[in-house]
Enzyme design. Structure first.
Site, PDB file in Angstrom:
ATOM      1  CE  LYS A   1      32.885  36.053  44.906  1.00  0.00           C
ATOM      2  NZ  LYS A   1      32.512  35.771  46.284  1.00  0.00           N
TER       3      LYS A   1
ATOM      4  CD  GLU B   1      37.734  41.144  50.488  1.00  0.00           C
ATOM      5  OE1 GLU B   1      37.730  40.529  49.416  1.00  0.00           O
ATOM      6  OE2 GLU B   1      37.781  40.568  51.587  1.00  0.00           O
TER       7      GLU B   1
ATOM      8  CG  HIS C   1      66.955  49.736  42.648  1.00  0.00           C
ATOM      9  ND1 HIS C   1      68.177  50.239  42.291  1.00  0.00           N
ATOM     10  CD2 HIS C   1      67.023  49.503  43.991  1.00  0.00           C
ATOM     11  CE1 HIS C   1      68.966  50.300  43.360  1.00  0.00           C
ATOM     12  NE2 HIS C   1      68.273  49.856  44.409  1.00  0.00           N
TER      13      HIS C   1
END
Ligand code: PA5
Length: 447
Positions: free
Chosen positions: A424, A289, A310
């Site tokens: 948003k 951010e 793995h």
């Protein structure tokens, strides 16, 4: 602890970055350091974290501790509602500092159970949380700086209803709100309902807020020593204040910057302790951010080794050469074990008999750093002394200082997050929120 540097470099990404390249960064570091400390750079309204720990008001600290004790006394479960910076720091600290299986400890050692909500909008998660809460005494800490973020607001709406139906008038004594001192729907609601409130300072952005009441109240309730956390961060403030490469936070920022300009697109945060998993999540937010702007920035990712060796290990060793690793090595782990002998050596592991698990884990780290660097993946290894409150407080500050430097070296404002608004806006328009009619029309014309 004085000026002893707690976070040490065990490996500085040689041979990918040479000392002379680092030294060439010094003038830029000095300029960026002035931007931070003179508060003259972009986003300088959000530098409250710089001296937060050393200047934390005693009266506020005592009130947080008192509320923490009260929650622990009258509750079995604390539901912490929040997202992003109002969630990840608390999760990171609890995950690192608490026992690996806190809920399975004997009753007299079991800490208050902390569960999270409002960090997503899954109906399954919320329904199942509501289903189990009935069996426990519950308190709620709702955290939102803006007081208007959809995810926590939605979670609080349903949990507030639950608490009121369950506890009646006493619900307000079990709900704690951490929010802005004056603004936002949560502030208004809390004042109306008479909840105890804690303030997130104006000049501390969400992802820098773990050492405000955002993190400190859940920590205090869970029995974490918040004074030690703040002491670690306050000592880091002093240790990490020089405007040159003797400052490890700046050296780390310079290394990242050089690697970025050499074409590395991603930084993988790696640890060998499951307790650091959520520190990895916190780091992803802090760096992602702060730096991912103007079509620039390293993509932060995280991995838990040796588990992910793995799965992702193949890519790191042999895949596209797009990343470098920042490895967090814990020097003194909380507990250790010795490998037991097995008669007849049926599994072929007797060559390890008597060795400590910790040394085996450390050898896995050393062997992997060697393999990956040989394979062309730069590794920065940062050593953290231990898994205590003090060290975590120090580490939080180390990375906050590093990202401030790093953002300015990159030429972005490290303290805003304009890109978060786009999803948003679309979501509000698509959900029909009043005021978003125009955007709704634009989106529906797009098909
Ligand atoms: O770092 C940030 O500012 C964000 O990640 C916020 O913490 C997050 O969006 C939550 O915001 P709020 O605390 O206002 O609900």
């Amino acid at each position: 602890m004085g000026y002893w540097r707690m976070i040490r470099f065990l490996h500085k990404a040689e041979p990918f970055v040479e000392q002379r390249e680092l030294e060439l960064q010094v003038p830029f570091i000095q300029t960026a350091h002035s931007l931070i400390h003179d508060r003259s750079g972009a986003g300088s309204d959000f530098l409250g974290w710089l001296h937060l720990a050393s200047e934390f008001p005693e009266e506020q600290l005592s009130r947080i501790e008192a509320a923490g004790r009260r929650i622990a006394k009258d509750s079995d479960v604390l539901v912490v509602i929040g997202i992003g910076g109002s969630y990840l720091g608390a999760r990171a600290a609890l995950n690192l500092l608490q026992h690996s299986f806190p809920d399975m400890l004997p009753a007299d050692r079991r800490p208050l159970r902390v569960v999270f909500a409002g960090n997503q909008m899954s109906s399954t998660y919320m329904s199942e949380l509501l289903e189990v809460l009935d069996g426990y005494e519950v308190s709620v800490n709702v955290i939102s700086k803006s007081g208007t973020t959809t995810e926590p607001a939605l979670a609080f709406r349903i949990l507030q209803d639950y608490m009121t139906k369950r506890y009646g008038q006493d619900a307000s004594k079990r709900i704690y709100a951490t929010t802005d001192k004056a603004k936002g729907a949560l502030r208004k609601l809390s004042d109306e309902m008479g909840y105890e409130t804690f303030v997130i300072p104006d000049d501390v952005g969400g992802r820098f807020s773990v050492l405000t009441p955002v993190g400190l109240l859940p920590f205090a309730a869970a029995g974490i020593n918040i004074r030690d956390l703040l002491k670690g961060a306050a000592d880091a403030e002093k240790d990490l204040a020089t405007p040159d490469l003797s400052n490890p936070a700046y050296e780390y920022a310079a290394l990242r910057s050089i690697l970025y300009h050499k074409g590395k697109a991603a930084e993988m945060f790696v640890s060998y302790e499951p307790g650091l998993h959520y520190v990895g999540e916190w780091l992803k937010q802090l760096f992602g951010e702060s730096e991912g702007k103007d079509h620039k920035g390293l993509l932060p990712v995280s991995a838990d080794f040796s588990t992910d060796l793995h799965s992702l290990g193949q890519f790191v060793q042999d895949g596209a050469r797009i990343l470098f690793e920042t490895v967090l090595k814990v020097k003194d782990v909380r507990r250790d074990l010795t490998v037991n002998n097995m008669a007849g050596d049926p599994d072929g592991l007797n060559y390890l008999t008597g060795k400590s698990w910790r040394s085996i884990n450390d050898t896995a780290l050393d062997a992997t750093v060697l393999a990956h660097t040989t394979g062309g993946v730069p590794n920065i290894v940062l050593e953290i002394p231990d898994m205590t409150e003090y060290s975590l407080g120090y580490m939080f500050y180390f990375f906050e200082k590093a990202v401030a430097m790093s953002g300015y070296l990159l030429g972005v404002n490290p303290f805003d997050q304009p890109g978060v608004e786009t999803y948003k806006t679309n979501m509000f328009a698509m959900l029909g929120k009043p005021g978003y009619e125009k955007q709704r029309e634009v989106l529906s014309n797009r098909g």
